[in-house]
Design an enzyme around this catalytic site. Sequence first.
Site, PDB file in Angstrom:
ATOM      1  N   ALA A  91       0.861  -1.188   0.000  1.00  0.00           N
ATOM      2  CA  ALA A  91       0.000   0.000   0.000  1.00  0.00           C
ATOM      3  C   ALA A  91       0.893   1.232   0.000  1.00  0.00           C
ATOM      4  O   ALA A  91       2.077   1.151   0.347  1.00  0.00           O
ATOM      5  CB  ALA A  91      -0.901   0.016   1.231  1.00  0.00           C
ATOM      6  N   ASP A  92       0.317   2.351  -0.381  1.00  0.00           N
ATOM      7  CA  ASP A  92       1.075   3.600  -0.361  1.00  0.00           C
ATOM      8  C   ASP A  92       0.876   4.365   0.938  1.00  0.00           C
ATOM      9  O   ASP A  92       1.765   5.094   1.378  1.00  0.00           O
ATOM     10  CB  ASP A  92       0.682   4.458  -1.563  1.00  0.00           C
ATOM     11  CG  ASP A  92       1.018   3.743  -2.851  1.00  0.00           C
ATOM     12  OD1 ASP A  92       2.198   3.448  -3.062  1.00  0.00           O
ATOM     13  OD2 ASP A  92       0.100   3.417  -3.622  1.00  0.00           O
ATOM     14  N   GLU A 111      -5.716  -4.457  -8.618  1.00  0.00           N
ATOM     15  CA  GLU A 111      -5.519  -4.693  -7.180  1.00  0.00           C
ATOM     16  C   GLU A 111      -6.843  -4.638  -6.436  1.00  0.00           C
ATOM     17  O   GLU A 111      -7.077  -5.402  -5.501  1.00  0.00           O
ATOM     18  CB  GLU A 111      -4.560  -3.645  -6.600  1.00  0.00           C
ATOM     19  CG  GLU A 111      -3.131  -3.832  -7.074  1.00  0.00           C
ATOM     20  CD  GLU A 111      -2.201  -2.722  -6.606  1.00  0.00           C
ATOM     21  OE1 GLU A 111      -0.996  -2.979  -6.512  1.00  0.00           O
ATOM     22  OE2 GLU A 111      -2.677  -1.601  -6.352  1.00  0.00           O
TER      23      GLU A 111
HETATM   24  C1  A5P Z   1       0.712  -0.534  -7.000  1.00  0.00           C
HETATM   25  O1  A5P Z   1      -0.181   0.051  -7.870  1.00  0.00           O
HETATM   26  C2  A5P Z   1       0.501  -0.029  -5.614  1.00  0.00           C
HETATM   27  O2  A5P Z   1      -0.787  -0.076  -5.138  1.00  0.00           O
HETATM   28  C3  A5P Z   1       1.455  -0.689  -4.659  1.00  0.00           C
HETATM   29  O3  A5P Z   1       0.854  -1.686  -3.900  1.00  0.00           O
HETATM   30  C4  A5P Z   1       1.945   0.371  -3.769  1.00  0.00           C
HETATM   31  O4  A5P Z   1       2.375   1.422  -4.600  1.00  0.00           O
HETATM   32  C5  A5P Z   1       3.060  -0.095  -2.857  1.00  0.00           C
HETATM   33  O5  A5P Z   1       4.242  -0.229  -3.553  1.00  0.00           O
HETATM   34  P1  A5P Z   1       5.619  -0.428  -2.799  1.00  0.00           P
HETATM   35  O6  A5P Z   1       5.521  -1.701  -2.071  1.00  0.00           O
HETATM   36  O7  A5P Z   1       6.644  -0.470  -3.903  1.00  0.00           O
HETATM   37  O8  A5P Z   1       5.781   0.744  -1.908  1.00  0.00           O
END
Ligand code: A5P
Length: 232
Positions: A91-92, A111
């Site tokens: 997640a961000d 997702e």
């Molecule tokens: C992908 O679209 C995103 O939802 C990722 O799950 C999110 O950006 C987390 O990425 P990192 O694990 O690279 O931080």
Amino acid sequence: MSVIDSKKQDGEKLAAALEAVKFVKNNDVVGLGTGSTATFAIKELAKRIGEGLKITAVASSKATEDLAVSLGIPMLDMGKLSSVDISIDGADEFTTSLNLIKGGGGALFREKIMASLSKKSIIITDASKKVDFLGAFKVPVEIVPLALQYVLDQVNLLNGKGVLREKDHKIFITDNGNYIVDVDFGLIAEPEKLAEALNQIDGLLAHGIFVGLASKIIMSSGGEIVVFDKAR
Ligand code: A5P
């Protein structure tokens, strides 16, 4: 970020991934997330398959599909499934009420479908993603190209300022052939309400606010694993 900080963060991502993989059982259909944190889980699953674990998997992006196939993980077509036993994704941003912002990598639509299909949806993160309020990370929205200006105007009516995402000086195109707009709503006091309002906009395929979709968040912080569970 310094090299030392980035190594520390990778160590945390790996620790959270290893913890999540413990929940995967033989014969599970596993949803594979997208991004650097999910990649640690995918590699660990491949290792466990080598040691005898029997699973099949679905991918939340083309990049993840390619990685999983290269590691020999048996893949299924998500479009043909009514459920996924367990998914593991990054997640961000997240809050302890298990609301998320996702889509930093542009894979939010797949997702979200994967999380919606999942009986158990585990989010793995390092400590940097935990916030009191969502919104410092701009909310990614996936937009069908011909609806771009319409959606930008609608989002503006919700006090959101959208910027079309670019990569390498070109418009970023998703796995589904669409655009991503990153929207600044400021700090989001009521993510449920904003998510509902965004859901009503035609031409907006998906947004990165995930409400009620995560069942568990596993955060690794300074050598400790902290788990946030869905309230019963
Ligand atoms: C992908 O679209 C995103 O939802 C990722 O799950 C999110 O950006 C987390 O990425 P990192 O694990 O690279 O931080």
